[in-house]
Design a protein around this motif. Structure first.
Motif, PDB file in Angstrom:
ATOM      1  N   LYS A 127       0.841  -1.185   0.000  1.00 11.34           N
ATOM      2  CA  LYS A 127       0.000   0.000   0.000  1.00 11.34           C
ATOM      3  C   LYS A 127       0.887   1.249   0.000  1.00 11.34           C
ATOM      4  O   LYS A 127       1.843   1.340   0.762  1.00 11.34           O
ATOM      5  N   LYS A 128       0.559   2.180  -0.864  1.00 10.50           N
ATOM      6  CA  LYS A 128       1.280   3.447  -0.931  1.00 10.50           C
ATOM      7  C   LYS A 128       0.271   4.592  -0.891  1.00 10.50           C
ATOM      8  O   LYS A 128      -0.929   4.395  -1.111  1.00 10.50           O
ATOM      9  N   ARG A 129       0.767   5.786  -0.614  1.00 11.53           N
ATOM     10  CA  ARG A 129      -0.083   6.969  -0.615  1.00 11.53           C
ATOM     11  C   ARG A 129       0.253   7.849  -1.811  1.00 11.53           C
ATOM     12  O   ARG A 129       1.411   7.957  -2.216  1.00 11.53           O
ATOM     13  N   VAL A 130      -0.755   8.484  -2.352  1.00  8.83           N
ATOM     14  CA  VAL A 130      -0.517   9.423  -3.441  1.00  8.83           C
ATOM     15  C   VAL A 130       0.489  10.487  -3.009  1.00  8.83           C
ATOM     16  O   VAL A 130       1.294  10.972  -3.814  1.00  8.83           O
ATOM     17  N   ASP A 131       0.471  10.840  -1.733  1.00 11.19           N
ATOM     18  CA  ASP A 131       1.430  11.825  -1.211  1.00 11.19           C
ATOM     19  C   ASP A 131       2.884  11.377  -1.373  1.00 11.19           C
ATOM     20  O   ASP A 131       3.796  12.211  -1.332  1.00 11.19           O
ATOM     21  N   ASP A 132       3.108  10.063  -1.537  1.00 13.78           N
ATOM     22  CA  ASP A 132       4.467   9.558  -1.704  1.00 13.78           C
ATOM     23  C   ASP A 132       5.038   9.867  -3.089  1.00 13.78           C
ATOM     24  O   ASP A 132       6.253   9.763  -3.304  1.00 13.78           O
ATOM     25  N   LEU A 133       4.170  10.216  -4.023  1.00 14.18           N
ATOM     26  CA  LEU A 133       4.604  10.492  -5.390  1.00 14.18           C
ATOM     27  C   LEU A 133       5.231  11.879  -5.490  1.00 14.18           C
ATOM     28  O   LEU A 133       5.086  12.702  -4.573  1.00 14.18           O
ATOM     29  N   PRO A 134       5.926  12.175  -6.592  1.00 16.27           N
ATOM     30  CA  PRO A 134       6.436  13.542  -6.785  1.00 16.27           C
ATOM     31  C   PRO A 134       5.325  14.568  -6.601  1.00 16.27           C
ATOM     32  O   PRO A 134       4.158  14.315  -6.925  1.00 16.27           O
ATOM     33  N   LYS A 135       5.661  15.724  -6.088  1.00 12.00           N
ATOM     34  CA  LYS A 135       4.658  16.699  -5.656  1.00 12.00           C
ATOM     35  C   LYS A 135       4.004  17.448  -6.811  1.00 12.00           C
ATOM     36  O   LYS A 135       2.880  17.939  -6.674  1.00 12.00           O
ATOM     37  N   HIS A 136       4.685  17.555  -7.944  1.00 13.41           N
ATOM     38  CA  HIS A 136       4.164  18.372  -9.037  1.00 13.41           C
ATOM     39  C   HIS A 136       4.056  17.543 -10.310  1.00 13.41           C
ATOM     40  O   HIS A 136       4.802  16.580 -10.508  1.00 13.41           O
ATOM     41  N   GLY A 137       3.126  17.945 -11.170  1.00 15.47           N
ATOM     42  CA  GLY A 137       2.950  17.276 -12.445  1.00 15.47           C
ATOM     43  C   GLY A 137       1.516  16.863 -12.666  1.00 15.47           C
ATOM     44  O   GLY A 137       0.574  17.455 -12.116  1.00 15.47           O
ATOM     45  N   VAL A 138       1.344  15.829 -13.464  1.00 14.24           N
ATOM     46  CA  VAL A 138       0.026  15.329 -13.830  1.00 14.24           C
ATOM     47  C   VAL A 138      -0.197  13.998 -13.122  1.00 14.24           C
ATOM     48  O   VAL A 138       0.600  13.060 -13.282  1.00 14.24           O
ATOM     49  N   LEU A 139      -1.256  13.912 -12.340  1.00 20.76           N
ATOM     50  CA  LEU A 139      -1.584  12.690 -11.612  1.00 20.76           C
ATOM     51  C   LEU A 139      -2.431  11.791 -12.501  1.00 20.76           C
ATOM     52  O   LEU A 139      -3.492  12.199 -12.985  1.00 20.76           O
ATOM     53  N   ILE A 140      -1.984  10.556 -12.689  1.00 23.43           N
ATOM     54  CA  ILE A 140      -2.636   9.614 -13.596  1.00 23.43           C
ATOM     55  C   ILE A 140      -3.004   8.352 -12.838  1.00 23.43           C
ATOM     56  O   ILE A 140      -2.177   7.771 -12.129  1.00 23.43           O
ATOM     57  N   ARG A 141      -4.248   7.943 -12.987  1.00 22.89           N
ATOM     58  CA  ARG A 141      -4.667   6.617 -12.506  1.00 22.89           C
ATOM     59  C   ARG A 141      -4.303   5.615 -13.593  1.00 22.89           C
ATOM     60  O   ARG A 141      -4.778   5.704 -14.720  1.00 22.89           O
ATOM     61  N   VAL A 142      -3.421   4.694 -13.265  1.00 18.78           N
ATOM     62  CA  VAL A 142      -2.901   3.748 -14.254  1.00 18.78           C
ATOM     63  C   VAL A 142      -3.859   2.573 -14.399  1.00 18.78           C
ATOM     64  O   VAL A 142      -4.222   1.917 -13.417  1.00 18.78           O
ATOM     65  N   ASP A 200      -1.534  19.790 -13.167  1.00 15.05           N
ATOM     66  CA  ASP A 200      -0.968  21.125 -12.984  1.00 15.05           C
ATOM     67  C   ASP A 200      -0.614  21.764 -14.320  1.00 15.05           C
ATOM     68  O   ASP A 200      -0.127  22.898 -14.351  1.00 15.05           O
ATOM     69  N   ASP A 201      -0.823  21.017 -15.399  1.00 10.17           N
ATOM     70  CA  ASP A 201      -0.423  21.441 -16.734  1.00 10.17           C
ATOM     71  C   ASP A 201      -1.674  21.766 -17.557  1.00 10.17           C
ATOM     72  O   ASP A 201      -2.534  20.909 -17.760  1.00 10.17           O
ATOM     73  N   ARG A 202      -1.776  22.995 -18.035  1.00  6.26           N
ATOM     74  CA  ARG A 202      -2.976  23.434 -18.735  1.00  6.26           C
ATOM     75  C   ARG A 202      -3.200  22.702 -20.058  1.00  6.26           C
ATOM     76  O   ARG A 202      -4.292  22.769 -20.620  1.00  6.26           O
ATOM     77  N   ARG A 203      -2.192  22.032 -20.564  1.00  8.50           N
ATOM     78  CA  ARG A 203      -2.350  21.294 -21.815  1.00  8.50           C
ATOM     79  C   ARG A 203      -3.176  20.029 -21.644  1.00  8.50           C
ATOM     80  O   ARG A 203      -3.646  19.452 -22.628  1.00  8.50           O
ATOM     81  N   PHE A 204      -3.348  19.596 -20.385  1.00  4.91           N
ATOM     82  CA  PHE A 204      -4.032  18.338 -20.123  1.00  4.91           C
ATOM     83  C   PHE A 204      -5.144  18.554 -19.109  1.00  4.91           C
ATOM     84  O   PHE A 204      -5.039  19.402 -18.223  1.00  4.91           O
ATOM     85  N   PRO A 254       5.712  14.786 -15.264  1.00  7.66           N
ATOM     86  CA  PRO A 254       5.599  16.058 -15.983  1.00  7.66           C
ATOM     87  C   PRO A 254       4.715  15.928 -17.230  1.00  7.66           C
ATOM     88  O   PRO A 254       4.682  14.880 -17.886  1.00  7.66           O
ATOM     89  N   GLY A 255       4.021  17.004 -17.561  1.00  3.11           N
ATOM     90  CA  GLY A 255       3.183  17.003 -18.748  1.00  3.11           C
ATOM     91  C   GLY A 255       3.955  16.744 -20.024  1.00  3.11           C
ATOM     92  O   GLY A 255       3.403  16.201 -20.993  1.00  3.11           O
ATOM     93  N   ASP A 256       5.245  17.087 -20.040  1.00  4.97           N
ATOM     94  CA  ASP A 256       6.072  16.875 -21.225  1.00  4.97           C
ATOM     95  C   ASP A 256       6.275  15.397 -21.537  1.00  4.97           C
ATOM     96  O   ASP A 256       6.760  15.053 -22.621  1.00  4.97           O
ATOM     97  N   TRP A 257       5.932  14.528 -20.610  1.00  5.23           N
ATOM     98  CA  TRP A 257       6.086  13.090 -20.838  1.00  5.23           C
ATOM     99  C   TRP A 257       4.844  12.459 -21.475  1.00  5.23           C
ATOM    100  O   TRP A 257       4.890  11.301 -21.885  1.00  5.23           O
ATOM    101  N   LEU A 258       3.760  13.173 -21.547  1.00  2.80           N
ATOM    102  CA  LEU A 258       2.463  12.579 -21.891  1.00  2.80           C
ATOM    103  C   LEU A 258       2.176  12.609 -23.391  1.00  2.80           C
ATOM    104  O   LEU A 258       2.412  13.612 -24.062  1.00  2.80           O
TER     105      LEU A 258
END
Length: 337
Positions: free
Chosen positions: A25-40, A79-83, A111-115
């Motif tokens: 079990k992990k928490r979303v808070d454990d992920l990098p703080k900035h960027g685009v959050l994706i449910r895989v 956090d990225d207006r493109r998405f 980061p949004g640049d990865w999407l």
């Protein structure tokens, strides 16, 4: 959202330098703080994932770690207006799952640049059957065509043909009407390769370690090599005048011992493939091709769907070289979050 709990396949290093993966079990808070959050929804299993999961420090520097260099899912926060929320996306390359939490977790933040927006014509599942392996295969086909290697020019050799990149290269080339010779050490998979589109299947020893002459009989208009080593050397020396050879793997060796004559007497082009650094405009173009006119017709047949709990066995299998086709990891199976 910050208190959201999710499941992930986490690899730990113990005091004896051994590595083991567990579902935790992990928490979303454990992920990098900035960027685009994706449910895989889906990921896939690549050789690089298996190396990361077994402690290859050239892939992953520190543990505990969540592997998975591929991911397909839906944006839950951006956090990225493109998405925007609710948009389906693909993430491959850019270091995902190497030294950042990867697709073997039900959430990633990148980061949004990865999407890459999911192109029309592909489902998240299909995109992960393709994944990095299929994208690399398509990049190889694209480079062959850029070098004017077309179906009417003659046979195409695909080495390591039962692997992820090889299988999808055969499928894409077959869709485009090429005459494909598939080279493999697994002749028991001949029917599988013929189903994908190969017209001939040969044992890899027929390519590996032939005569040491600087030039061999011209056989191939083009080559998609996934294994390197002596097979790549032989394939180069067998390539027809003005043909092209793409290379993307080193399972048979990282050194290339060859000579200059195929290049200066036949005009053969040797092209390296680095899908990880492919620029975004070309990356999107290739994904659009894969969703439409280059889309393999046998995606369901070459895919095996597994859960996180089944990854250990599949990782061992791919490291032994016993796998054929593609392993798709369903992040929703056995989910408890």
């Amino acid at each position: 959202m910050s208190n959201r709990i999710y499941e992930a396949y986490v690899v730990h290093e113990n005091d004896q330098g051994k590595y083991k993966g567990n579902i935790e079990k992990k928490r979303v808070d454990d992920l990098p703080k900035h960027g685009v959050l994706i449910r895989v929804f889906y990921s896939s299993l690549n050789y690089k994932d298996a190396l990361s999961a077994t402690g290859h420090k050239g892939i992953t520097n520190s543990y505990p770690h969540i592997p998975g260099i591929d991911a397909a899912g839906v944006i839950e926060h951006s956090d990225d207006r493109r998405f925007k929320e609710g948009q389906n996306v693909i993430v491959t390359s850019f270091g995902l799952g190497e030294n950042t939490p990867g697709g073997y977790g039900q959430y990633i933040r990148v980061p949004g640049d990865w999407l890459v927006p999911m192109p029309e014509g592909l489902t998240p599942f299909e995109s992960m059957v393709i994944g990095t392996a299929g994208f690399t295969a398509a990049l190889g086909v694209y480079k062959l065509r850029q070098n004017d290697v077309f179906p009417e020019d003659g046979p195409i050799l695909v080495t390591g043909a039962t692997g992820g990149v090889g299988s999808l290269a055969v499928a894409i080339l077959g869709r485009l009407g090429y005459n494909i010779t598939a080279a493999t050490g697994k002749l028991q998979k001949k029917d599988y390769l013929m189903m994908l589109g190969a017209r001939d299947v040969i044992h890899r020893d027929k390519v590996k370690g032939q005569s040491s002459k600087p030039l061999l009989q011209s056989r191939w208009a083009g080559v998609v090599d996934t294994v390197g080593g002596s097979i790549l050397d032989t394939a180069i020396r067998q390539t027809k005048p003005n043909g092209a050879v793409t290379c993307c793997g080193n399972i048979l060796g990282a050194e290339l011992n060859t000579n200059i004559y195929p290049f200066i007497l036949r005009g053969v082009s040797l092209i390296g493939l680095d899908s990880g650094r492919c620029l975004m405009p070309l990356r999107k173009r290739i994904w659009r091709l894969l969703a439409n006119e280059w889309k393999p017709t046998m995606l369901e047949q070459i895919a095996q769907e597994v859960s996180l709990s089944e990854l250990d066995g599949e990782i061992k299998k791919i490291l032994r070289g016993d796998q054929a086709g593609r392993i798709v990891v369903n992040l929703n199976i056995n989910a408890q979050s």
